[in-house]
Write a protein that holds these residues in place. Structure first.
Motif, PDB file in Angstrom:
ATOM      1  N   SER A  37     -36.859  -4.874   8.213  1.00 13.85           N
ATOM      2  CA  SER A  37     -36.473  -5.379   9.539  1.00 13.85           C
ATOM      3  C   SER A  37     -36.497  -6.895   9.624  1.00 13.85           C
ATOM      4  O   SER A  37     -36.478  -7.445  10.726  1.00 13.85           O
ATOM      5  N   ASP A  38     -36.513  -7.593   8.479  1.00 17.64           N
ATOM      6  CA  ASP A  38     -36.652  -9.051   8.508  1.00 17.64           C
ATOM      7  C   ASP A  38     -35.476  -9.766   7.865  1.00 17.64           C
ATOM      8  O   ASP A  38     -35.623 -10.858   7.329  1.00 17.64           O
ATOM      9  N   GLY A  39     -34.292  -9.159   7.931  1.00 14.23           N
ATOM     10  CA  GLY A  39     -33.112  -9.765   7.317  1.00 14.23           C
ATOM     11  C   GLY A  39     -32.653 -11.007   8.057  1.00 14.23           C
ATOM     12  O   GLY A  39     -32.603 -11.018   9.288  1.00 14.23           O
ATOM     13  N   GLU A  40     -32.309 -12.039   7.300  1.00 15.25           N
ATOM     14  CA  GLU A  40     -31.773 -13.263   7.914  1.00 15.25           C
ATOM     15  C   GLU A  40     -30.333 -13.067   8.361  1.00 15.25           C
ATOM     16  O   GLU A  40     -29.906 -13.630   9.365  1.00 15.25           O
TER      17      GLU A  40
ATOM     18  N   VAL B  13     -36.975  -6.884  17.083  1.00 11.07           N
ATOM     19  CA  VAL B  13     -37.552  -7.553  18.240  1.00 11.07           C
ATOM     20  C   VAL B  13     -37.628  -9.064  18.034  1.00 11.07           C
ATOM     21  O   VAL B  13     -37.440  -9.850  18.966  1.00 11.07           O
ATOM     22  N   ASP B  14     -37.870  -9.493  16.780  1.00  7.74           N
ATOM     23  CA  ASP B  14     -38.015 -10.924  16.495  1.00  7.74           C
ATOM     24  C   ASP B  14     -36.695 -11.624  16.200  1.00  7.74           C
ATOM     25  O   ASP B  14     -36.675 -12.788  15.810  1.00  7.74           O
ATOM     26  N   GLY B  15     -35.567 -10.919  16.375  1.00 11.25           N
ATOM     27  CA  GLY B  15     -34.262 -11.525  16.171  1.00 11.25           C
ATOM     28  C   GLY B  15     -33.718 -11.395  14.763  1.00 11.25           C
ATOM     29  O   GLY B  15     -32.589 -11.825  14.487  1.00 11.25           O
TER      30      GLY B  15
ATOM     31  N   ASP C  11     -40.265   0.768  19.622  1.00 12.85           N
ATOM     32  CA  ASP C  11     -39.750  -0.576  19.804  1.00 12.85           C
ATOM     33  C   ASP C  11     -38.304  -0.473  20.263  1.00 12.85           C
ATOM     34  O   ASP C  11     -37.596   0.491  19.936  1.00 12.85           O
ATOM     35  N   ILE C  12     -37.864  -1.471  21.022  1.00 14.28           N
ATOM     36  CA  ILE C  12     -36.480  -1.511  21.500  1.00 14.28           C
ATOM     37  C   ILE C  12     -35.702  -2.469  20.603  1.00 14.28           C
ATOM     38  O   ILE C  12     -36.041  -3.648  20.491  1.00 14.28           O
ATOM     39  N   PHE C  13     -34.657  -1.965  19.955  1.00 12.17           N
ATOM     40  CA  PHE C  13     -33.829  -2.760  19.063  1.00 12.17           C
ATOM     41  C   PHE C  13     -32.496  -3.074  19.743  1.00 12.17           C
ATOM     42  O   PHE C  13     -32.077  -2.377  20.667  1.00 12.17           O
ATOM     43  N   THR C  14     -31.844  -4.111  19.275  1.00 15.66           N
ATOM     44  CA  THR C  14     -30.545  -4.512  19.818  1.00 15.66           C
ATOM     45  C   THR C  14     -29.445  -4.006  18.897  1.00 15.66           C
ATOM     46  O   THR C  14     -29.509  -4.214  17.683  1.00 15.66           O
ATOM     47  N   LEU C  15     -28.443  -3.332  19.475  1.00 21.27           N
ATOM     48  CA  LEU C  15     -27.323  -2.795  18.706  1.00 21.27           C
ATOM     49  C   LEU C  15     -26.106  -3.681  18.930  1.00 21.27           C
ATOM     50  O   LEU C  15     -25.664  -3.867  20.057  1.00 21.27           O
ATOM     51  N   LEU C  16     -25.569  -4.229  17.843  1.00 25.84           N
ATOM     52  CA  LEU C  16     -24.427  -5.133  17.899  1.00 25.84           C
ATOM     53  C   LEU C  16     -23.256  -4.506  17.151  1.00 25.84           C
ATOM     54  O   LEU C  16     -23.418  -4.004  16.033  1.00 25.84           O
ATOM     55  N   PHE C  17     -22.065  -4.543  17.761  1.00 23.08           N
ATOM     56  CA  PHE C  17     -20.864  -3.949  17.168  1.00 23.08           C
ATOM     57  C   PHE C  17     -20.093  -4.991  16.384  1.00 23.08           C
ATOM     58  O   PHE C  17     -19.964  -6.144  16.809  1.00 23.08           O
TER      59      PHE C  17
END
Length: 531
Positions: free
Chosen positions: A480-483, A465-467, A449-455
């Motif tokens: 992987s389901d943290g708000e 993937v689901d935000g 899966d491709i995840f988004t990395l935020l600094f």
């Protein structure tokens, strides 16, 4: 060798037979079969070209042994060198699949499960293999003919092949595998269509079959044409050729980490002012971006500029971007301090920041810059005279403590990884992927899966993937389901591999069952991730 200084990646593949099963090299007995349903370590084969005849390839297993066929068609995988029975020719088919022909005996290799042989005189479906890349799917793409790299040109809305060095996030391309074909995905999550346009969704026009020619890759589109750079800007699109020539060939190169560094004065380290490094810029440009190249043996790293020069230790502890070759004085040790780093030069001193932003390697330890003590003394005297006499002494002491904390950070820098906005992680047992039936993550999958990395100010947030966000729960499981985002630290420890720490200070690791956990007390192979 191109200006980037990297060699092409060794081409590693999984080979899929007509039944959808992967060619496998077993650990014991050097036996081979085609029984595995997915691509893991035992199913990875490295293609090596013959030094004299580029049409001849050798297939090396994960054990370092070579596939071979004798005159009776018996297939083994125990040869420890390039002998005549190990020489194969790749006969590419119109659908992109390969037939592997023994050069010595002119027979074709095929079969299923435990019944493999290299004795067929003609090619049937049983002798055809689909090749799936087993490399990390994020790389730089080099045109063989133009000797230039592909990058996203946001102004023109295309992928252009016209830069000497693959710089910044725009040069990162992701190869997305789907139904036996590949899509080229840009850093802004768009896909390359065969007409050169970038689309938000993948489809028939964005799917390419990989072909191998002389150890180079060619991308064949749905109409049988090949991608090539076109025009003065090298717009990447399908041309008219139905057979790949030099213009249609590409190398994949490893995408090294590129970073920006911020010092305690909240300024970016830059070469904008000249060859001497100084932290005096408020924005991020190519002049503030540096490529980290980690030595495989010493694990020390060099910092390369967008002009191709290296940071170097010079007289009196100065740091300049003047070196054109790697030497002892271009190597730096990186110490990871949670959300910050410290850099030690070849003279054994830590890099620290002067009041004017200049970087010097003159500190004996972290938090003890020679500029701090004198500056603190003068600051103390100034505060005593300048601050109102009515200010309580407790407040003055607090201010001085704050100053001391700030000055103690003279050797500490915030390091930001900029060219992995899309994060794909592969460990020793496979890729990280969402679990099918829970909120946890698998760490041993053949798909990713491709995840988004935020600094975030030295820390990183990892978005699913689901935000939603990654976090470590009370049982040590990575969910992987943290708000809300949770802080993680990245440590670029080895060539091509990083470690991730949770806010509990423990490493993320893949356990024996293939589950991703955030409970690693020490660094081990299960906690290192290709990225």
């Amino acid at each position: 060798m191109p200006a980037n200084g990297n060699s092409p990646l060794k081409l590693q593949f999984g080979l899929i037979n007509h039944e959808g099963r992967y060619l496998t090299a077993e650990t014991f007995g050097f036996k081979v079969n085609a029984s595995a349903p997915s691509l893991k370590k035992k199913q990875i084969w490295t293609l090596e070209q013959d030094s004299q005849d580029t049409q001849v390839v050798y297939l090396r297993s994960h054990l370092g042994r070579y596939l071979a066929s004798d005159k009776d068609g018996k297939v083994t995988c125990e040869a420890d060198g390039h002998n005549s029975d190990c020489r194969f020719l790749i006969v590419a088919q119109s659908d992109g699949r390969w037939a592997l022909q023994s050069e010595q005996h002119l027979r074709f290799f095929g079969g299923s499960r435990d019944y493999l042989s290299c004795f067929a005189q003609v090619i049937t479906d049983a002798e055809l293999w689909a090749a799936r890349l087993a490399l990390h799917p994020q790389a730089n793409l080099l045109s063989v003919a133009r000797k230039r790299y592909a990058h996203l040109s946001t102004e023109d809305g295309e992928i252009a092949v016209n830069v000497n060095i693959p710089w910044g996030v725009a040069a990162l391309l992701t190869l997305v595998y789907h139904d036996g074909k590949y899509c080229l995905k840009t850093c802004d999550s768009r896909f390359l269509s065969n007409d050169g346009k970038l689309l938000t969704q993948c489809g028939k026009a964005t799917a390419y079959t990989l072909e191998l020619k002389c150890g180079k890759l060619a991308f064949k589109d749905c109409e049988g044409k090949y991608l090539s750079p076109m025009g003065p800007t090298g717009t990447l699109r399908s041309g008219r050729c139905s057979k790949p020539g030099k213009d249609e060939l590409f190398d994949l190169e490893e995408s090294n980490p590129q970073v920006v560094l911020m010092t305690a004065n909240r300024r970016y380290v830059s070469i904008r002012q000249g060859v001497s490094l100084a932290a005096n810029q408020e924005d991020e440009t190519d002049m503030e971006t540096f490529q980290m190249e980690i030595d495989k043996e010493t694990r020390k790293c060099t910092f390369r500029t967008s002009q191709g020069n290296y940071w170097a230790l010079v007289a009196h502890g100065g740091i300049q971007s003047t070196a054109t070759e790697v030497s002892a004085n271009t190597m730096f040790s990186v110490e990871w301090l949670g959300h910050k780093v410290a850099l030690k030069a070849n003279n054994g001193k830590y890099i620290c920041t002067k009041k004017n932003g200049q970087l010097l390697a003159v500190s004996d330890s972290i938090g003890k810059s020679p500029f701090s003590s004198s500056f603190l003394f003068y600051l103390s005297i100034s505060l005593m005279y300048l601050l109102p006499q009515t200010l309580p002494w407790t407040s003055l002491v607090f201010l001085l403590m704050c100053c001391h904390v700030f000055l103690g950070e003279d050797e500490q820098l915030i390091l930001k990884l900029i060219n992995r906005p899309m994060l794909i992680l592969r460990g020793e047992n496979g890729f990280i992927c969402h679990h099918r039936n829970s909120n946890t993550l698998d760490a041993s999958r053949s798909v990713y899966d491709i995840f988004t990395l935020l600094f975030s100010n030295g820390a990183y947030h990892i978005k699913s993937v689901d935000g939603r966000f990654w976090y470590v729960d009370s049982a040590g499981l990575v969910c992987s389901d943290g708000e809300a985002p949770e802080d993680f630290s990245l440590e670029l420890l080895e060539h091509g591999r990083l470690a991730i720490r949770g806010k509990n200070g423990k490493y993320l690791r893949g356990d024996k069952g293939g589950t991703l956990k955030g409970d690693g007390l020490s660094l081990s192979s299960s906690a290192l991730w290709e990225y």
